[in-house]
Motif scaffolding. Structure first.
Motif, PDB file in Angstrom:
ATOM      1  N   LEU A  79      -7.712  12.308  18.845  1.00 12.28           N
ATOM      2  CA  LEU A  79      -8.923  13.282  18.671  1.00 12.28           C
ATOM      3  C   LEU A  79     -10.252  12.363  19.267  1.00 12.28           C
ATOM      4  O   LEU A  79      -9.986  11.019  19.137  1.00 12.28           O
ATOM      5  CB  LEU A  79      -9.306  13.574  17.375  1.00 12.28           C
ATOM      6  CG  LEU A  79      -8.607  14.377  16.366  1.00 12.28           C
ATOM      7  CD1 LEU A  79      -8.906  14.694  15.191  1.00 12.28           C
ATOM      8  CD2 LEU A  79      -8.807  15.883  17.125  1.00 12.28           C
ATOM      9  N   GLY A  83     -14.067  13.166  15.855  1.00 10.97           N
ATOM     10  CA  GLY A  83     -13.256  14.065  15.171  1.00 10.97           C
ATOM     11  C   GLY A  83     -13.253  15.481  16.016  1.00 10.97           C
ATOM     12  O   GLY A  83     -13.778  15.573  16.875  1.00 10.97           O
ATOM     13  N   ASN A  84     -12.704  16.428  15.227  1.00 14.26           N
ATOM     14  CA  ASN A  84     -12.416  17.590  15.926  1.00 14.26           C
ATOM     15  C   ASN A  84     -13.653  18.693  15.653  1.00 14.26           C
ATOM     16  O   ASN A  84     -14.138  18.831  14.642  1.00 14.26           O
ATOM     17  CB  ASN A  84     -11.362  18.403  15.097  1.00 14.26           C
ATOM     18  CG  ASN A  84     -10.878  19.994  15.581  1.00 14.26           C
ATOM     19  OD1 ASN A  84     -11.663  20.336  16.093  1.00 14.26           O
ATOM     20  ND2 ASN A  84      -9.712  20.367  15.649  1.00 14.26           N
ATOM     21  N   GLN A 112     -15.677  13.732  11.314  1.00 15.33           N
ATOM     22  CA  GLN A 112     -14.180  13.995  10.468  1.00 15.33           C
ATOM     23  C   GLN A 112     -13.596  12.597   9.869  1.00 15.33           C
ATOM     24  O   GLN A 112     -13.827  11.321  10.346  1.00 15.33           O
ATOM     25  CB  GLN A 112     -13.100  14.351  11.634  1.00 15.33           C
ATOM     26  CG  GLN A 112     -11.765  14.717  10.875  1.00 15.33           C
ATOM     27  CD  GLN A 112     -11.044  15.247  11.955  1.00 15.33           C
ATOM     28  OE1 GLN A 112     -11.150  15.836  12.855  1.00 15.33           O
ATOM     29  NE2 GLN A 112      -9.481  15.242  11.521  1.00 15.33           N
ATOM     30  N   ARG A 309      -5.124  14.504  13.409  1.00 19.54           N
ATOM     31  CA  ARG A 309      -5.285  15.489  14.047  1.00 19.54           C
ATOM     32  C   ARG A 309      -4.937  16.932  13.394  1.00 19.54           C
ATOM     33  O   ARG A 309      -5.676  17.934  13.259  1.00 19.54           O
ATOM     34  CB  ARG A 309      -4.671  15.380  15.395  1.00 19.54           C
ATOM     35  CG  ARG A 309      -4.997  16.470  16.402  1.00 19.54           C
ATOM     36  CD  ARG A 309      -4.027  16.167  17.802  1.00 19.54           C
ATOM     37  NE  ARG A 309      -4.546  17.298  18.677  1.00 19.54           N
ATOM     38  CZ  ARG A 309      -5.354  17.085  19.936  1.00 19.54           C
ATOM     39  NH1 ARG A 309      -5.953  15.807  19.694  1.00 19.54           N
ATOM     40  NH2 ARG A 309      -5.741  17.938  20.741  1.00 19.54           N
ATOM     41  N   SER A 312      -6.800  18.529  10.657  1.00 19.32           N
ATOM     42  CA  SER A 312      -8.096  19.482  11.056  1.00 19.32           C
ATOM     43  C   SER A 312      -7.708  20.533  11.989  1.00 19.32           C
ATOM     44  O   SER A 312      -8.633  21.654  11.795  1.00 19.32           O
ATOM     45  CB  SER A 312      -8.850  18.302  11.954  1.00 19.32           C
ATOM     46  OG  SER A 312      -8.063  18.203  13.283  1.00 19.32           O
ATOM     47  N   GLN A 313      -6.725  20.611  12.757  1.00 18.41           N
ATOM     48  CA  GLN A 313      -6.317  21.875  13.503  1.00 18.41           C
ATOM     49  C   GLN A 313      -5.943  22.968  12.546  1.00 18.41           C
ATOM     50  O   GLN A 313      -6.173  24.307  12.929  1.00 18.41           O
ATOM     51  CB  GLN A 313      -5.092  21.707  14.650  1.00 18.41           C
ATOM     52  CG  GLN A 313      -5.543  20.569  15.770  1.00 18.41           C
ATOM     53  CD  GLN A 313      -4.279  20.298  16.548  1.00 18.41           C
ATOM     54  OE1 GLN A 313      -3.420  19.458  16.336  1.00 18.41           O
ATOM     55  NE2 GLN A 313      -4.460  20.700  17.710  1.00 18.41           N
TER      56      GLN A 313
END
Length: 426
Positions: A79, A83-84, A112, A309, A312-313
């Motif tokens: 990421l 973050g995302n 994040q 990752r 968060s997705q």
């Protein structure tokens, strides 16, 4: 000189004096529980949601999100350090609501983190470096890890306590909190507040209490650190559980941080999905959100580089899809509803058994945990004789109760309390 397999060694390990450090607190009890072979054992220690069969529960909204994402096709690239971005935008709106997020978006820095623990650790280190508060005020009691987080990440900041719990009345101690902060807190100190479902007591201020605390924090220029581990999980209502944070955000001179975790409300325990939001004053010469974020990135990069990752997705998929978001709200009602039902069932059974004492606090508390009011001797007897496990403080995880064990648990509590009452009367 040490000799190993006939070979002389001049060196001794630099860790030679290191003492064995067994797991403490809930982890030690969890290990005991796992080795307990009694078929009636009850785990009221675990800080994770369990279904009515005592098993982990994958939220249907999360399961559907993963199906839509086709996880097998997802790559595992890094990421960005912050973050995302899509996750952070959605997470920030979830905390502050669309009005505050859109109107003051550039005054809110977001990054994040490695769940809520990472957010708490990052804000402690950031405040020590850039704000240098004299004290951090923690509620007495609080989540045990809060103390370690501040001592490890901000050793120059004194850990102080405000009297959160009124043990005699089993209520939140608003008067004690206000008095301690008014008379002892210094300007620009930091204070930690649980946004909802206080751990370990299950007791939160009512809205009038929150208003009074907000006014005092603004007057004293305290920096507020909100720990938000249970949004939506406590009441089943995402907006209701964020009310305190949004109210503080309406005070123009308040600066604060929100440590946000998705472990409980999305069931993403092992994915370590969280965010830290820092709301700073927007009047010149206050720093921009970009400046704050850059410093947070630098600090986190030295600790863990960047956050994971996949979690968060998954969270982004749920938070940004109207269909999945609606499913998630139903999931939150399912989890919070089961916890409330177990509180009621335990209370009803204790009343039916005519267990000595007033047990109304069990249904008045909220969230995952209950401060039962049981003493350490009672807790020890529950474990030894009945194989019912909870923390020595009497904190019980209501998630460990099921329709299959709640009567047994109530009977065990009844017998321990009754026996203690008889022995005290002798």
């Amino acid at each position: 000189m040490a000799i190993n397999n006939g070979i002389k060694q001049d060196r001794v390990s630099v860790f030679a004096n290191l003492q064995h450090a067994p797991p403490g607190g809930p982890f030690a009890l969890a290990a005991e529980y796992q080795h307990d072979e009694n078929p009636n054992k009850v785990d009221l220690v675990i800080g994770a949601y369990r279904d009515d069969n005592g098993q982990p529960w994958q939220l249907p909204s999360v399961k559907e999100a993963k199906r839509r994402m086709n996880i097998e096709s997802i790559d595992h690239e890094y990421l960005p350090l912050r973050g995302n971005t899509d996750f952070l935008d959605a997470a920030r709106t979830l905390v502050f609501g669309p009005t505050i997020s859109q109107n003051t978006v550039r005054s809110i820095a977001s990054i994040q983190t490695v769940s809520g623990t990472g957010a708490n650790s990052l804000i402690a280190a950031f405040l020590q470096r850039h704000a240098q508060p004299t004290n951090i005020w923690l509620p007495d009691p609080t989540w045990a890890n809060h103390v370690d987080i501040w001592r490890e990440n901000a050793p120059d900041v004194n850990v102080r306590w405000y009297p959160y719990y009124d043990g005699y009345n089993r209520r939140f101690n608003l008067d004690g909190t206000i008095k301690a902060l008014r008379t002892e807190a210094q300007e620009h100190d930091a204070i930690l507040l649980h946004a909802c479902a206080h751990n370990p007591t299950g007791l939160d201020p009512n809205r009038e209490g929150w208003r009074e605390i907000a006014v005092l924090c603004e007057e004293k220029k305290l920096f507020i650190v909100f720990d938000l581990a249970y949004q939506g999980f406590a009441s089943g209502d995402l907006d209701r559980d964020a009310w305190a944070i949004r109210h503080f955000a309406t005070h123009p001179d308040v600066e604060m941080a929100v440590c946000q975790s998705f472990s409980k409300n999305l069931g993403l325990y092992g994915e370590r999905t969280g965010a830290l939001h820092v709301m700073a004053l927007i009047e010149s010469p206050s720093p921009s959100a970009d400046s704050i974020e850059n410093h947070l990135v630098d600090l986190q990069r030295a600790l863990v580089s960047m956050a994971p990752r996949l979690g968060s997705q998954i969270a982004t998929e749920v938070l940004t899809s109207s269909e999945l978001h609606a499913m998630w709200r139903d999931d939150l009602l399912t989890m919070s509803g089961r916890i409330k039902a177990m509180r009621q069932a335990l209370y009803d059974e204790l009343v039916r058994l005519k267990t000595p004492g007033d047990w109304s606090h069990i249904v008045e508390q909220t969230g995952m945990f209950s401060y039962t009011g049981l003493g350490s001797d009672d807790v020890a007897m529950l474990k030894k004789k009945y194989h019912v496990y909870m923390l020595p403080s009497g904190r019980a995880s209501i998630c460990g109760l099921t329709t299959g064990n709640v009567r047994y648990t109530a009977q065990a509590i009844h017998e321990v309390v009754t026996r203690g009452r008889v022995e005290n009367d002798r």
